[in-house]
Design a protein around this motif. Structure first.
Motif, PDB file in Angstrom:
ATOM      1  N   THR A 177      54.476  10.651  46.134  1.00 35.70           N
ATOM      2  CA  THR A 177      53.717  11.576  46.973  1.00 35.70           C
ATOM      3  C   THR A 177      52.258  11.163  47.109  1.00 35.70           C
ATOM      4  N   ALA A 178      51.693  10.604  46.013  1.00 37.01           N
ATOM      5  CA  ALA A 178      50.265  10.293  46.038  1.00 37.01           C
ATOM      6  C   ALA A 178      49.989   8.885  46.576  1.00 37.01           C
ATOM      7  N   LEU A 179      51.033   8.211  47.024  1.00 34.78           N
ATOM      8  CA  LEU A 179      50.841   6.819  47.443  1.00 34.78           C
ATOM      9  C   LEU A 179      50.949   6.690  48.958  1.00 34.78           C
ATOM     10  N   ASP A 239      59.450  12.634  39.237  1.00 29.60           N
ATOM     11  CA  ASP A 239      58.898  13.861  39.814  1.00 29.60           C
ATOM     12  C   ASP A 239      57.902  13.491  40.909  1.00 29.60           C
ATOM     13  N   GLU A 240      58.373  13.490  42.126  1.00 31.71           N
ATOM     14  CA  GLU A 240      57.556  13.102  43.287  1.00 31.71           C
ATOM     15  C   GLU A 240      56.788  11.812  43.004  1.00 31.71           C
ATOM     16  N   ILE A 285      58.764   9.860  35.251  1.00 33.09           N
ATOM     17  CA  ILE A 285      57.531   9.396  35.889  1.00 33.09           C
ATOM     18  C   ILE A 285      57.012  10.510  36.790  1.00 33.09           C
ATOM     19  N   PHE A 286      55.702  10.499  36.974  1.00 36.08           N
ATOM     20  CA  PHE A 286      55.051  11.669  37.562  1.00 36.08           C
ATOM     21  C   PHE A 286      54.411  11.350  38.900  1.00 36.08           C
ATOM     22  N   GLN A 287      53.944  12.439  39.489  1.00 34.02           N
ATOM     23  CA  GLN A 287      53.393  12.368  40.833  1.00 34.02           C
ATOM     24  C   GLN A 287      52.064  11.613  40.884  1.00 34.02           C
ATOM     25  N   GLU A 288      51.203  11.815  39.881  1.00 37.43           N
ATOM     26  CA  GLU A 288      49.833  11.312  39.996  1.00 37.43           C
ATOM     27  C   GLU A 288      49.643  10.069  39.133  1.00 37.43           C
TER      28      GLU A 288
END
Lengths: 367, 515
Positions: free
Chosen positions: A186-188, A182-183, A98-101
């Motif tokens: 971070t975007a939340l 992967d982070e 799963i990804f950052q964005e």
């Protein structure tokens, strides 16, 4: 999964190749969370992407090393040597990511249901209707309300936190043994971060899944990790269990990271910066046997005079076991080079540790 | 969505009115004005018949009215919503209008035939136009021809009066009463009066008297024609629903009338109906070819980015795009079509002269001789024109496809799809291409209207009578009715293309919604 002496480099138009990671070693075990910490560009994501062969090649290239992975059928394979076709059977089914964005990681033109069903039908021979049932259960597992109705919704109709839940549902729909996150938060915003991480912990415990959690937030590390791997400039500089690392950071860079965080109840006009720590020569003389020439590896320093480099590109560096559950990246000096080099491998899980304080206690010492 | 489409369709009307107004004014402003070329052709004739010709044209198309009046009149004709007496439709489908009114000859009643200027006549009410449609038609035709004759005679007589006035002005040193182009400044004559002593004065009086007599006769036949028209020899042009005419007071709905072309004297609609299928044939063959070749080329270039396929393909389409159609078309004509060289293709036209004798499909006849048949014949004829239409179109579409695909290859959701284990072929088609559709739709919106008027050059080179040539001719001739009809058609198709593109956007991307 064991990452052994991984080196990945990238083409650089009109310049020398850029060595993204070199000599990286780490391992993740089932039910264990390995947190990989470091600043942007230190090679965290490249390591994770390499294990899925998601590095675009060219310009990327695997120079050296192995990533050994224990498959569901009990065999062990080197992921770097798999063909694209073999790799497709691993991706999603055995290792998920799963990804950052979350805002852009879902395809905007297909419904949530289509995308989860696509993932399921790639790896399980089921009919569409059965796949939809599995998708509904997967969405239910990650706490999406009214999952059956939400199947036909589009990504843009979801909030960021909900989309990350969808990503997790999609990633876990095929019961992978390892999740590369992967982070993921971070975007939340902070409350959603906590929810998502708690969700990941619960799902991990239910499924005996290994998690590689890539992050640069030490709060997230303290709250989730069993083992921590600190990276800098493409190398592992410190590798230890979470308690050991927070109690006894040995590499100056790790100390810099930890000291740069403001502490509750402590008054400070200025925070300590990482630069203040790593610019201090004394910080590099605090390891046990420092007098014998045991020095932390640091790319901005000149190598010590008694260096005995190995053959190969990363030969001046060694990830050395300095304590039972603690590895530090060192210059390969005489004192270090003569000793056996154990690969970093810790079966430790904080939840099983009878002596460990609760998670919340750990968090308090950090945040 | 439906509400949105209806709103957009309604917006088409004011847009088209705006476009037609601009074009109408541009034609009026152009040197020579509306119908200049037709008048220029008349220049070869003698002065008096030139004057008559001009007067006739002005009378017929209302060119002597102010431009804005002409525009409003044109607008009223093409509008489906009409006011006043409904028109009628004769058996040939032509629109029959109430007879036009007559103007007075110049300076009538002012100094010649004082007090003897006849007034308008009321139409007689005891008119008999016959029982059957045939009889009604004959009655109307006779009355209409009669009036046309008398009207032309009267216009001729008016022109004579103008000539007499002109001679008088020249002979008596009244140059200031003439415009640079010899038109009369009637108010100068009114102000200065006449000297009956000059011999030219008698000419004016006799011409004036004759013109008034002609006017009287014209008025009589006009009153007769009006009576015949009022008796409704033909069905009304008003639209009906279940037999009930769509008419409310002075307002009614009827088929728009695009008028008659100046230069060919044929109904504009007939001309369009003749030319449109030709251009559509060319473009309906050309467009799929462009898409079928350019889109996969762009996709391939994106997938193999940086390889020789990408470089070579890109260079090839840009090179093709840079070759002027005029040059390539002429080269193709000379080297491939001309009998002096290869003679592989026909030089002009769309069909073999004896294609009507051919069978529809190709076959080998009894002696084993190959017959190509009518369908293949058409394809053989359009091969060169279509090639010329197609080759410049690859570049934009292929490059746009490539750019859109590359954008999406780097998108996060493609990484997600890879991480799920989707095969690269499925990633290309199902994920990347599906998301690259929007720019392709945008290009479609710009290419779509070109289907009607984009083949001007090619049609000219290969002597194909299509829309492109028609548009060009109407511009050269300043053929007002034809040009305006073309403008409306192309403008309408443009707006339609944009609307279709907007609808396709909503279908291609669920994030776009017009609710």
């Amino acid at each position: 999964m064991v990452v052994d002496d991984l080196a990945v480099s990238f083409d650089n138009a009109g310049g020398p190749r850029i060595q993204a990671v070199d000599g990286v070693r780490m391992s993740v075990h089932p039910r264990q969370t390995l947190a990989v910490v470091g600043e942007s560009g230190c090679g965290k994501s490249v390591t994770a992407m390499s294990s899925m062969q998601l590095i675009p090649r060219p310009p990327g290239r695997f120079d050296r090393g192995e990533i050994r992975f224990a498959r569901k059928d009990g065999s062990r394979t080197d992921l770097l040597t798999l063909s694209e076709k073999e790799m497709r059977e691993v991706r999603g089914a055995e290792i998920a990511m799963i990804f950052q964005e979350p805002m852009t990681s879902l395809n905007p033109v297909y419904t949530i249901g289509d995308q989860i069903v696509e993932a399921i039908r790639l790896h399980q021979e089921v009919k569409v209707t059965e796949a939809r049932d599995i998708a509904v259960r997967a969405m239910d597992d990650v706490g999406i309300p009214d999952p059956a109705a939400r199947l036909s919704a589009y990504p843009h109709q979801f909030s960021g936190g909900m989309r990350q839940r969808v990503m997790i549902a999609m990633a876990l729909a095929c019961q992978p043994r390892l999740l590369l996150a992967d982070e993921p938060t971070t975007a939340l915003d902070v409350t959603i971060q906590a929810q998502i991480l708690e969700l990941l912990r619960d799902l991990q415990a239910q499924r005996d899944m290994g998690v590689m959690l890539i992050t640069h937030a030490l709060g997230v590390v303290a709250e989730n990790a069993d083992v921590v791997c600190v990276m800098y400039a493409g190398r592992v500089v410190e590798y230890a269990t979470v308690l050991e690392l927070f109690d006894n950071p040995m590499h100056p860079y790790t100390r810099g990271l930890l000291r740069s965080i403001p502490k509750l109840g402590e008054r400070a006009d200025r925070l300590t910066t990482i630069k203040q720590i790593v610019d201090n020569e004394d910080e590099f003389r605090q390891l046990p046997r420092a007098d014998d020439g045991v020095r932390p590896w640091w790319p901005w320093h000149d190598p010590p005079e008694d260096l005995v480099p190995n053959e190969g590109p990363a030969g001046e560096y060694a990830l050395h076991r300095v304590a039972n559950d603690h590895w530090v990246g060192l210059w390969r000096t005489e004192a270090v080079g003569s000793e056996r080099q154990d690969a970093p491998d810790l079966q430790y899980r904080l939840a099983d540790d009878p002596n460990a304080p609760s998670r919340t206690a750990t968090v308090k010492t950090v945040a | 969505m439906t509400a949105y489409i209806i709103r957009r369709l309604l917006l088409v009307i004011p847009t088209l009115i705006g476009i037609s107004f601009l074009v109408f004014m541009l034609i009026a402003l152009s040197p020579g004005g509306i119908g200049a070329a037709v008048r220029a052709q008349a220049g070869a004739q003698s002065t008096s018949s030139l004057g008559l010709q001009e007067a006739y044209l002005e009378d017929r198309y209302g060119l002597d009215d102010p431009v804005i009046v002409q525009y409003l009149r044109w607008l009223a004709r093409i509008s489906p919503m009409k006011f006043g007496t409904p028109d009628q439709i004769d058996p040939t489908g032509a629109v029959v209008r109430a007879p036009k009114t007559l103007d007075l000859p110049p300076l009538a009643g002012l100094w010649y035939a004082e007090g003897a200027v006849p007034g308008d006549l009321a139409p007689p009410d005891d008119i008999e136009i016959g029982e059957t449609d045939e009889e009604k038609n004959l009655t109307y035709r006779a009355a209409a021809n009669e009036y046309a004759r008398e009207r032309i005679a009267y216009i001729g007589a008016s022109v004579e009066v103008e000539q007499a006035l002109r001679s008088y002005a020249i002979a008596n040193g009244m140059r200031h009463a003439l415009e640079a182009d010899n038109d009369l400044k009637l108010d100068v004559f009114k102000r200065e009066g006449f000297d009956p002593a000059f011999p030219e004065y008698a000419e004016i009086v006799s011409a004036g008297t004759l013109s008034l007599e002609a006017l009287q006769r014209a008025r009589q036949s006009r009153a007769h024609l009006q009576a015949v028209f009022d008796a409704r020899p033909y069905p009304r042009a008003t639209w009906t629903i279940l037999g009930i005419p769509l008419r409310l007071g002075p307002v009614h709905l009827a088929t728009p009338d695009f008028g008659v072309s100046f230069s060919t004297s044929r109904p504009v609609v007939d001309l369009l109906a003749e030319r449109l299928p030709v251009t559509l044939l060319l473009n309906l063959v050309a467009f799929p070819i462009i898409y079928v070749i350019a889109v996969p080329m762009g996709m391939l270039a994106a997938i193999r980015q940086g390889t020789w396929i990408d470089t070579l393909g890109g260079a090839l389409v840009v090179a093709l795009w840079s070759v002027p159609v005029v040059w390539a078309g002429v080269l193709a004509l000379v080297f491939l079509a001309s009998n002096q060289n290869l003679g592989l293709f026909p030089v002009s036209g769309l069909q073999d002269p004896d294609s009507s004798a051919m069978t529809i499909l190709p076959f080998f006849n009894g002696e084993g001789v190959w017959q190509r048949g009518a369908v293949l014949d058409v394809f053989w004829h359009v091969a060169l024109p279509v090639s010329c239409l197609v080759y410049t179109g690859f570049a934009i579409l292929a490059k746009q496809t490539r750019a859109a695909m590359l954008d999406n290859f780097n998108a996060d959701y493609v990484r997600t799809a890879k991480a799920k284990g989707v095969a690269s072929r499925d990633i290309v088609f199902r994920h990347v291409f599906r998301n690259s559709l929007l720019p392709l739709i945008t290009i479609f919106a710009t290419l779509f209207p070109a289907m009607l008027s984009g083949s001007v050059v090619v049609e000219s080179i290969f002597s194909i009578d299509g829309m492109g040539k028609l548009v060009l001719e109407s511009i050269n001739q300043r053929d007002r009715e034809l040009l305006l009809a073309n403008v409306l058609l192309v403008g309408g198709v443009n707006l339609l293309g944009l609307l279709i593109a907007d609808i396709l956007y909503a279908l291609a991307d669920p994030r776009i919604s017009y609710e």
